[in-house]
Design a protein around this motif. Structure first.
Motif, PDB file in Angstrom:
ATOM      1  N   ASN A 176      12.138   7.541  39.266  1.00 30.21           N
ATOM      2  CA  ASN A 176      11.873   6.210  38.711  1.00 30.21           C
ATOM      3  C   ASN A 176      12.661   5.111  39.410  1.00 30.21           C
ATOM      4  OD1 ASN A 176      10.025   7.158  36.802  1.00 30.21           O
ATOM      5  ND2 ASN A 176      11.636   7.599  35.301  1.00 30.21           N
ATOM      6  N   ASN A 195      12.763   4.502  46.150  1.00 31.15           N
ATOM      7  CA  ASN A 195      11.704   3.909  46.961  1.00 31.15           C
ATOM      8  C   ASN A 195      10.670   4.991  47.294  1.00 31.15           C
ATOM      9  OD1 ASN A 195      12.814   5.478  49.019  1.00 31.15           O
ATOM     10  ND2 ASN A 195      14.021   3.772  49.843  1.00 31.15           N
ATOM     11  N   ALA A 196       9.712   4.660  48.136  1.00 33.77           N
ATOM     12  CA  ALA A 196       8.614   5.600  48.421  1.00 33.77           C
ATOM     13  C   ALA A 196       9.125   6.903  49.026  1.00 33.77           C
ATOM     14  CB  ALA A 196       7.595   4.944  49.350  1.00 33.77           C
ATOM     15  N   LYS A 218      10.900   8.906  46.358  1.00 28.62           N
ATOM     16  CA  LYS A 218       9.926   9.463  45.420  1.00 28.62           C
ATOM     17  C   LYS A 218       9.239  10.689  46.009  1.00 28.62           C
ATOM     18  CE  LYS A 218       8.967   5.296  42.735  1.00 28.62           C
ATOM     19  NZ  LYS A 218       7.951   4.347  42.257  1.00 28.62           N
ATOM     20  N   ARG A 219       8.886  10.608  47.279  1.00 26.57           N
ATOM     21  CA  ARG A 219       8.221  11.746  47.922  1.00 26.57           C
ATOM     22  C   ARG A 219       9.142  12.972  47.934  1.00 26.57           C
ATOM     23  NH1 ARG A 219       7.725   9.831  52.899  1.00 26.57           N
ATOM     24  NH2 ARG A 219       9.591  10.957  53.584  1.00 26.57           N
ATOM     25  N   ALA A 262       2.840  10.614  38.745  1.00 27.52           N
ATOM     26  CA  ALA A 262       2.977  10.135  40.124  1.00 27.52           C
ATOM     27  C   ALA A 262       1.634   9.967  40.825  1.00 27.52           C
ATOM     28  CB  ALA A 262       3.864  11.092  40.921  1.00 27.52           C
ATOM     29  N   SER A 307      -0.600   8.132  39.965  1.00 26.27           N
ATOM     30  CA  SER A 307      -0.999   6.721  39.814  1.00 26.27           C
ATOM     31  C   SER A 307      -0.207   5.795  40.741  1.00 26.27           C
ATOM     32  CB  SER A 307      -0.776   6.278  38.357  1.00 26.27           C
ATOM     33  OG  SER A 307      -1.521   7.088  37.478  1.00 26.27           O
ATOM     34  N   GLU A 308       0.684   6.340  41.546  1.00 30.30           N
ATOM     35  CA  GLU A 308       1.494   5.519  42.448  1.00 30.30           C
ATOM     36  C   GLU A 308       0.594   4.836  43.489  1.00 30.30           C
ATOM     37  OE1 GLU A 308       4.974   4.968  42.859  1.00 30.30           O
ATOM     38  OE2 GLU A 308       5.125   5.706  40.795  1.00 30.30           O
ATOM     39  N   SER A 309       1.011   3.656  43.933  1.00 33.26           N
ATOM     40  CA  SER A 309       0.211   2.906  44.910  1.00 33.26           C
ATOM     41  C   SER A 309       0.295   3.504  46.306  1.00 33.26           C
ATOM     42  CB  SER A 309       0.675   1.442  44.942  1.00 33.26           C
ATOM     43  OG  SER A 309       2.063   1.371  45.285  1.00 33.26           O
ATOM     44  N   ASP A 310       1.419   4.177  46.638  1.00 33.01           N
ATOM     45  CA  ASP A 310       1.603   4.763  47.970  1.00 33.01           C
ATOM     46  C   ASP A 310       0.836   6.086  48.047  1.00 33.01           C
ATOM     47  OD1 ASP A 310       2.754   6.320  50.162  1.00 33.01           O
ATOM     48  OD2 ASP A 310       4.242   4.715  50.297  1.00 33.01           O
ATOM     49  N   VAL A 341       2.854   9.325  48.481  1.00 29.66           N
ATOM     50  CA  VAL A 341       3.461   9.812  47.238  1.00 29.66           C
ATOM     51  C   VAL A 341       2.412  10.557  46.409  1.00 29.66           C
ATOM     52  CG1 VAL A 341       4.584   9.124  45.085  1.00 29.66           C
ATOM     53  CG2 VAL A 341       5.202   7.982  47.228  1.00 29.66           C
ATOM     54  N   ARG A 342       1.201  10.002  46.318  1.00 32.27           N
ATOM     55  CA  ARG A 342       0.143  10.673  45.556  1.00 32.27           C
ATOM     56  C   ARG A 342      -0.192  12.034  46.172  1.00 32.27           C
ATOM     57  NH1 ARG A 342      -2.421   5.753  46.268  1.00 32.27           N
ATOM     58  NH2 ARG A 342      -4.230   6.699  47.290  1.00 32.27           N
TER      59      ARG A 342
END
Length: 735
Positions: free
Chosen positions: A222, A225-226, A229-230, A251, A253-256, A259-260
């Motif tokens: 949370n 950064n990207a 998160k990855r 995760a 729903s993440e924009s990157d 990461v998805r």
């Protein structure tokens, strides 16, 4: 009894090893103990070391000294001392640890892991700073074996070791050590730069403190950064815990998109480890991603992992994806449908054969898994037009579920200009028991890349040893890939009694090429027979890497149930009449047979945890005993029992080594300050020793059982266990 009789009738047979080992604990004569060890070493190296370590503590200096005085090369001497597990081996191992070369230092460090001793712990902690990584690695391993929590801070410091194998092994050891300190060290390792270190740490934490580590990683996710998160999603997947699934789904729903994609792969990976009933939400989430994610690579990943997770409700969605406008997604969907093995997908997979080449290739693989014979006419047509990779898949499919009418086509493709096509054609012909491609397979075994050699070996195995056996034998000894050598050796196991295999193995063991000889030793563990035992012993006595030949020796002996092939070939020695010595008393008069029967009972009986409370329950134990009345002996040893309880409560030792040191110090103190009390305790010790550690008791119970009886008379504690060893070292008279 003559030496020849002892070796021929007793020492040479594995069934007598445990009874003889226990018999050594009865021997009071140093000359007899030394004789037994000398004769055993002539029969087998391990046997000699084992009996040396089984002698009574007062005789072990003499028996272990036999090994020390032999002219064995250092690595063998270290290995033998390791098998004795005798404290008398420690001075030599400590000296090697300090002054030896790196090869002997790491072996001594490994050996020390079998000795529970305060001084050993000190040496192993020092070895963590050795300049040679192999010594540091073995020190970590040995500390893990000892399980001493005092070493945790030192192990944590080694997480920054320059050598990756040391760092990885530290995590393995910390993951199994109890206590908060080890957990805190694992948590700190989650931020390590080494990928292996942090992923292993996450896995161990997921097993031990799942809620704690998942909460920690959730917070990290949370706030990151990207890139963070990855990496955090990767660690969440490594916990192999269902509690990570909601975070991973969130995760998606993440924009990157990277990461998805990581979230998709971790949900899919959990499908390998977790039961299907906890994965329902994950499957639903991946289906949604496959249908709606804007990034084709994320949809492609979702398709692959839906196949990995194995839920059949994904089949309609994957079939629908076969008509997706993105070829990468279609290829992944075709692959996944093969993993799911649902025949309702066959018609759509056949239609996909007209798509792009890599989609077509994936579809053919899946149709082959499904054994879709209805696709054969289409495949036969495509064989003439498609590029190399697709034709290769078609040829394999013809071998797997084609019929005899495909053999002429395979003859033609044997002549193809591309070697991969020739090889796959030769392999497919073996499925029809057709030998025409054997020269190509043999050539591939010698000169091909790893994939080609694996394929060729699989093809040769299809003849079940009727042809090509010599090529497989050669592969077993000469291939530079361990996995291929092992595959060849495993196949040859069925033929290990064949004289051809025996002769080839003998030649390889005598080959001057070190690699071939080494590979032959590895192979001997599976295909060796008793005829090569003497050669393996020669190698054990001459080469540095002693572990290879002794492991092969042990494997062969386990199969044939004797130690020395040469002794079995001798004519039976004449049996002499029974004498009156210690050895005759054990070997004649049926005492060794009684020991053997006890070991059989222990090994064959259902395993049950026995405690001081349930030991005398009906049916718990099977041996009869002539012990003195329990309550009488308890009353006669009340002072001793109270002292054991007091020492346990006061000092609370965690190991028998610590308890033994406490007993020694306490007894010396009582002896010096209160002679009257010492006399009372010593008499009670003699009473207990006379009841527990006399030969008749040993003949009716294993040492483990005696320990349980001791707990019955005393209490179930580390101090009571250590007291048994103390009893064994006492002289017969209470001076």
């Amino acid at each position: 009894m003559s030496n020849e009789e002892l070796q021929y009738y007793y020492l040479n047979y594995l069934k007598w090893t445990e009874p003889l080992a226990m018999a050594m604990s009865f021997v009071e004569s140093e000359a007899l103990a030394v004789r037994m060890v000398e004769l055993a070493l002539e029969v087998d190296l391990y046997l000699g070391a084992r009996l040396a370590g089984e002698a009574t503590l007062s005789l072990q200096k003499a028996t272990v000294n036999i090994i020390l005085q032999k002219g064995f090369q250092p690595s063998l001497k270290i290995w033998l001392l390791e098998q004795t597990q005798s404290q008398n081996a420690l001075p030599f191992l400590f000296d090697i640890h300090k002054n030896g070369c790196s090869d002997t230092r790491w072996r001594a460090t490994r050996a020390l892991g079998n000795f529970r001793n305060v001084e050993v712990l000190k040496y192993l902690i020092e070895a963590l700073n050795d300049p040679d990584y192999s010594v540091r690695q073995k020190a970590v391993e040995s500390l893990g074996k000892l399980g001493n929590l005092e070493a945790v801070p030192n192990l944590c410091q080694l997480l920054d070791d320059e050598y990756f194998l040391v760092r990885s092994l530290v995590i393995d050891v910390l993951g199994k050590l109890e206590g908060r300190a080890a957990i805190d060290c694992l948590k700190s390792a989650l931020k390590h730069d080494d990928y292996t270190v942090k992923t292993k740490a996450a896995e161990f934490l997921g097993q031990r403190v799942p809620q704690e580590v998942i909460a920690l990683l959730n917070e990290e996710f949370n706030n990151g950064n990207a890139d963070t998160k990855r990496d955090t999603l990767q660690l969440l997947g490594e916990t192999k815990n269902a509690a990570a699934i909601p975070i991973l789904i969130g995760a998606l729903s993440e924009s990157d998109w990277i990461v998805r994609s990581q979230a998709v792969s971790q949900i899919g990976s959990l499908g390998i480890w977790l039961d299907s009933d906890v994965l329902e939400d994950g499957v639903t989430a991946l289906i949604h991603i496959l249908q709606s994610d804007p990034q084709s690579s994320v949809r492609s990943s979702a398709a692959i992992y839906l196949g990995v997770m194995g839920h059949l409700r994904a089949v309609p969605v994957l079939i629908e994806a076969l008509s997706n406008d993105d070829p990468v997604v279609r290829s992944s969907a075709a692959y996944a449908l093969g993993r799911l093995q649902d025949r309702s997908a066959i018609s759509e997979l056949i239609r996909s054969l007209q798509a792009e080449d890599y989609v077509c290739e994936a579809a053919i693989r899946s149709l082959r898994i499904l054994k879709a014979v209805e696709v054969l006419p289409t495949l036969r047509k495509l064989l003439q037009y498609k590029p190399v990779n697709v034709r290769g898949e078609i040829i394999l499919s013809l071998g797997f579920f084609g019929d005899s009418k495909d053999i002429p086509s395979l003859y033609q493709t044997l002549k193809d200009k591309e070697f991969i096509i020739q090889l796959r054609s030769a392999y497919s012909l073996t499925k029809f028991n057709n030998r025409k491609g054997i020269p190509i397979l043999e050539d591939a075994l010698k000169t091909g890349n790893k994939d080609a050699r694996e394929r060729a070996l699989d093809g040769m195995k299809n003849f079940h040893g009727k042809v090509g056996l010599s090529s497989i034998v050669s592969t077993a000894f000469t291939d530079d890939e361990y996995s291929i050598r092992k595959d060849a050796v495993d196949f040859l196991e069925a033929f290990k009694e064949s004289q051809e295999i025996v002769n080839e193995l003998k030649k390889a063991l005598n080959n001057l090429n070190e690699d071939i000889c080494r590979n032959a030793m590895d192979a001997a563990k599976t295909i060796g027979n008793a005829e090569i035992l003497s050669r393996l012993r020669q190698l054990a006595e001459t080469i540095t890497v002693v572990e290879r030949p002794v492991e092969a020796i042990a494997a062969i002996q386990s199969r044939c149930q004797f130690y020395n092939y040469g002794i079995t070939r001798l004519p039976p020695p004449h049996r002499t009449k029974s004498g009156e010595g210690e050895l005759e008393d054990l070997l004649y008069n049926n005492k060794l047979d009684l020991l053997l029967q006890e070991f059989k009972k222990v090994s064959e009986a259902p395993k049950r945890v026995i405690t001081a409370n349930n030991y005398y329950e009906k049916g718990t134990h099977t041996h009869n005993h002539n012990y003195a009345n329990d309550e009488t002996l308890k009353k006669q040893t009340i002072e001793l029992r109270q002292l054991v309880h007091q020492l346990q409560q006061t000092h609370q030792p965690t190991t028998e080594v610590q308890a033994a040191e406490i007993i020694d110090v306490e007894f010396r103190e009582i002896q010096n300050t209160n002679p009257t009390r010492w006399q009372t305790i010593q008499k009670q010790l003699q009473l207990l020793k006379g009841q527990l550690l006399n030969p008749e008791s040993h003949l009716k119970a294993t040492k483990a059982t005696l320990a349980e009886v001791a707990k019955h008379y005393l209490e179930e504690s580390v101090v009571s266990k250590a007291l048994i060893t103390y009893l064994d070292t006492m002289s017969a008279d209470p001076d």
